[in-house]
Design a protein around this motif. Structure first.
Motif, short mmCIF file in Angstrom:
data_model
loop_
_atom_site.label_atom_id
_atom_site.label_comp_id
_atom_site.label_asym_id
_atom_site.label_seq_id
_atom_site.Cartn_x
_atom_site.Cartn_y
_atom_site.Cartn_z
N GLN A 100 0.81 -1.22 0.00
CA GLN A 100 0.00 0.00 0.00
C GLN A 100 0.85 1.27 0.00
O GLN A 100 0.31 2.38 0.06
CB GLN A 100 -0.91 0.03 1.24
CG GLN A 100 -0.17 0.16 2.55
CD GLN A 100 -1.12 0.14 3.75
OE1 GLN A 100 -2.23 -0.34 3.67
NE2 GLN A 100 -0.65 0.69 4.87
N ASP A 101 2.18 1.14 -0.14
CA ASP A 101 3.08 2.27 0.11
C ASP A 101 2.91 3.45 -0.83
O ASP A 101 3.17 4.59 -0.45
CB ASP A 101 4.53 1.79 0.07
CG ASP A 101 4.87 0.88 1.23
OD1 ASP A 101 3.96 0.52 2.00
OD2 ASP A 101 6.06 0.51 1.39
N PHE A 102 2.46 3.20 -2.09
CA PHE A 102 2.42 4.29 -3.08
C PHE A 102 1.03 4.48 -3.70
O PHE A 102 0.91 5.10 -4.75
CB PHE A 102 3.46 4.03 -4.17
CG PHE A 102 4.85 3.83 -3.64
CD1 PHE A 102 5.57 4.88 -3.10
CD2 PHE A 102 5.43 2.57 -3.63
CE1 PHE A 102 6.84 4.71 -2.59
CE2 PHE A 102 6.71 2.37 -3.12
CZ PHE A 102 7.42 3.44 -2.60
N ARG A 103 -0.01 3.98 -3.05
CA ARG A 103 -1.34 4.04 -3.63
C ARG A 103 -1.98 5.42 -3.55
O ARG A 103 -2.76 5.80 -4.43
CB ARG A 103 -2.26 3.02 -2.94
CG ARG A 103 -1.87 1.58 -3.22
CD ARG A 103 -2.67 0.61 -2.36
NE ARG A 103 -2.22 -0.75 -2.54
CZ ARG A 103 -2.51 -1.75 -1.71
NH1 ARG A 103 -3.27 -1.52 -0.64
NH2 ARG A 103 -2.06 -2.96 -1.95
N LEU A 104 -1.70 6.16 -2.52
CA LEU A 104 -2.31 7.48 -2.36
C LEU A 104 -1.50 8.53 -3.12
O LEU A 104 -0.26 8.49 -3.12
CB LEU A 104 -2.42 7.85 -0.89
CG LEU A 104 -3.27 6.90 -0.03
CD1 LEU A 104 -3.34 7.39 1.40
CD2 LEU A 104 -4.67 6.75 -0.61
N SER A 105 -2.19 9.46 -3.75
CA SER A 105 -1.51 10.43 -4.62
C SER A 105 -0.48 11.26 -3.87
O SER A 105 0.54 11.65 -4.44
CB SER A 105 -2.55 11.35 -5.28
OG SER A 105 -3.31 12.02 -4.30
N ASN A 106 -0.70 11.51 -2.58
CA ASN A 106 0.27 12.32 -1.83
C ASN A 106 1.45 11.49 -1.33
O ASN A 106 2.34 12.01 -0.66
CB ASN A 106 -0.42 13.02 -0.65
CG ASN A 106 -1.02 12.05 0.36
OD1 ASN A 106 -1.11 10.86 0.11
ND2 ASN A 106 -1.42 12.57 1.51
N LYS A 107 1.46 10.19 -1.65
CA LYS A 107 2.57 9.33 -1.27
C LYS A 107 3.09 8.53 -2.46
O LYS A 107 3.77 7.52 -2.29
CB LYS A 107 2.13 8.36 -0.16
CG LYS A 107 1.72 9.04 1.13
CD LYS A 107 1.31 8.01 2.19
CE LYS A 107 0.90 8.70 3.49
NZ LYS A 107 0.49 7.71 4.52
N SER A 108 2.79 8.98 -3.67
CA SER A 108 3.05 8.18 -4.87
C SER A 108 4.40 8.42 -5.50
O SER A 108 4.69 7.88 -6.57
CB SER A 108 1.95 8.45 -5.91
OG SER A 108 1.99 9.81 -6.33
N ILE A 109 5.25 9.21 -4.87
CA ILE A 109 6.56 9.53 -5.45
C ILE A 109 7.66 9.14 -4.47
O ILE A 109 7.57 9.42 -3.27
CB ILE A 109 6.66 11.04 -5.79
CG1 ILE A 109 5.63 11.42 -6.85
CG2 ILE A 109 8.07 11.39 -6.27
CD1 ILE A 109 5.57 12.90 -7.14
N ILE A 110 8.68 8.50 -4.98
CA ILE A 110 9.89 8.23 -4.21
C ILE A 110 11.08 8.45 -5.14
O ILE A 110 11.16 7.85 -6.21
CB ILE A 110 9.89 6.81 -3.60
CG1 ILE A 110 11.16 6.61 -2.76
CG2 ILE A 110 9.73 5.74 -4.66
CD1 ILE A 110 11.12 5.34 -1.90
#
Length: 327
Positions: A100-110
């Motif tokens: 679930q680490d990158f599913r939300l748009s505000n957490k989708s960038i690394i």
């Protein structure tokens, strides 16, 4: 014939990794380059996934390689972000993350990687041109597929959803609520009204119904079976059942893994498949949308292979024409 897609898998020893292997070793356009598992390095895959004896000679490895086209991350929540922070993955490699680490748009960038939310029935064209995919959650997939046509028509308001899942949804590591002796002849509500998938569900529905009037109350249940998710979502709606069936059939007309049923839905229709089967029922102004999926396939690994097919321009159903475990 085009060259095959070279695949690497990180976290191949768990339930989702095992399901991914079962699919990919039979996929006509895939070669598996490595299966990373530090705890099982050197062991044959069939030692962990005993059903694969005679199907593959692959072994687990502690090493990674850049000589791949796509990397599947079948690791726990939080571990995908940690893995990408600690390892340099070549820019040419596409990533499909099942956590679930990158599913939300505000957490989708690394770093320099941006992830597209991988629900093909919503984002198919964006997936085709993406570099990295955040695979949806299992409950999220089943709930969203039951609600997307209504959101597209601007018909969502207050939604009351219940859903029951099999024990494999808890992962392979044992916990107090995943032991056979606890699960047998037992059910339990958990994470009532605060399940972690609510964020991605709301994010997706707002793509289609662009207001914030959607209120979803979700009560998930642990079931005494191993595989599958069954969802029932209730809301008020003035359309007739005939109009609603037309609405759903039209929305999913070009999506091969969603079927609309006029007869009652049950888990054995979908277990061991990448399908979602949906049935609508209406009494007065109350609409109930039932949706059923296999939590390890359309809810995880099958969904990931569907996304891989789209990423590489393959037929969306390649390697996924599976028969339900009917009996």
């Amino acid at each position: 014939m085009a060259s095959k897609i070279k695949v690497g898998i990180v976290g191949g020893a768990g339930y989702t990794g095992g399901e991914l292997l079962r699919l990919l070793i039979n996929h006509p356009q895939v070669d598996i380059a490595f299966i990373n598992s530090s705890s099982n390095a050197g062991n044959p895959v069939s030692k962990v996934h005993a059903d694969l004896i005679g199907e593959t000679d692959l072994t687990f490895s502690a090493d990674l390689s850049d000589n791949i086209d796509v990397l599947f991350l079948c690791v726990g929540h939080g571990d995908a972000k940690k893995f990408l922070s600690e390892n340099t993955i070549a820019d040419h490699i596409k990533i499909i993350d099942l956590s679930q680490d990158f599913r939300l748009s505000n957490k989708s960038i690394i770093g320099n990687r941006s992830f597209v939310y991988g629900l093909p029935e919503l984002n198919r064209e964006a997936i085709r041109t993406a570099k990295n995919i955040a695979n949806p959650g299992c409950f999220a997939t089943a709930i969203q597929l039951g609600l997307l046509p209504l959101a597209n028509a601007g018909l969502l308001n207050e939604v009351y959803t219940t859903g029951i899942t099999g024990s494999t949804g808890a992962g392979q590591a044992l916990s107090a609520t995943s032991h056979f002796s606890w699960r047998a002849n037992n059910i339990q509500a958990y994470k009532t009204l605060e399940h972690q998938h609510l964020g991605e569900i709301g994010q997706s529905l707002l793509q289609l119904q662009k207001n914030d009037d959607i209120d979803i109350s979700f009560v998930p249940w642990r079931g005494d079976f191993t595989r599958g998710i069954f969802i029932s979502s209730t809301l008020k709606c003035d359309l007739s059942i005939e109009e609603l069936n037309i609405l759903f059939e039209g929305f999913y007309a070009t999506h091969p893994f969603v079927a609309i049923s006029k007869a009652p839905v049950f888990l054995k229709q979908v277990v061991n498949t990448n399908k979602c089967v949906i049935q609508l029922e209406k009494v007065g102004t109350k609409l109930v949308v039932h949706s059923a999926i296999d939590n390890l396939l359309k809810g995880a690994s099958g969904h990931a292979v569907q996304n891989m097919n789209l990423l590489f321009g393959l037929e969306e159903t390649a390697g996924l024409k599976l028969k339900a475990a009917w009996f």
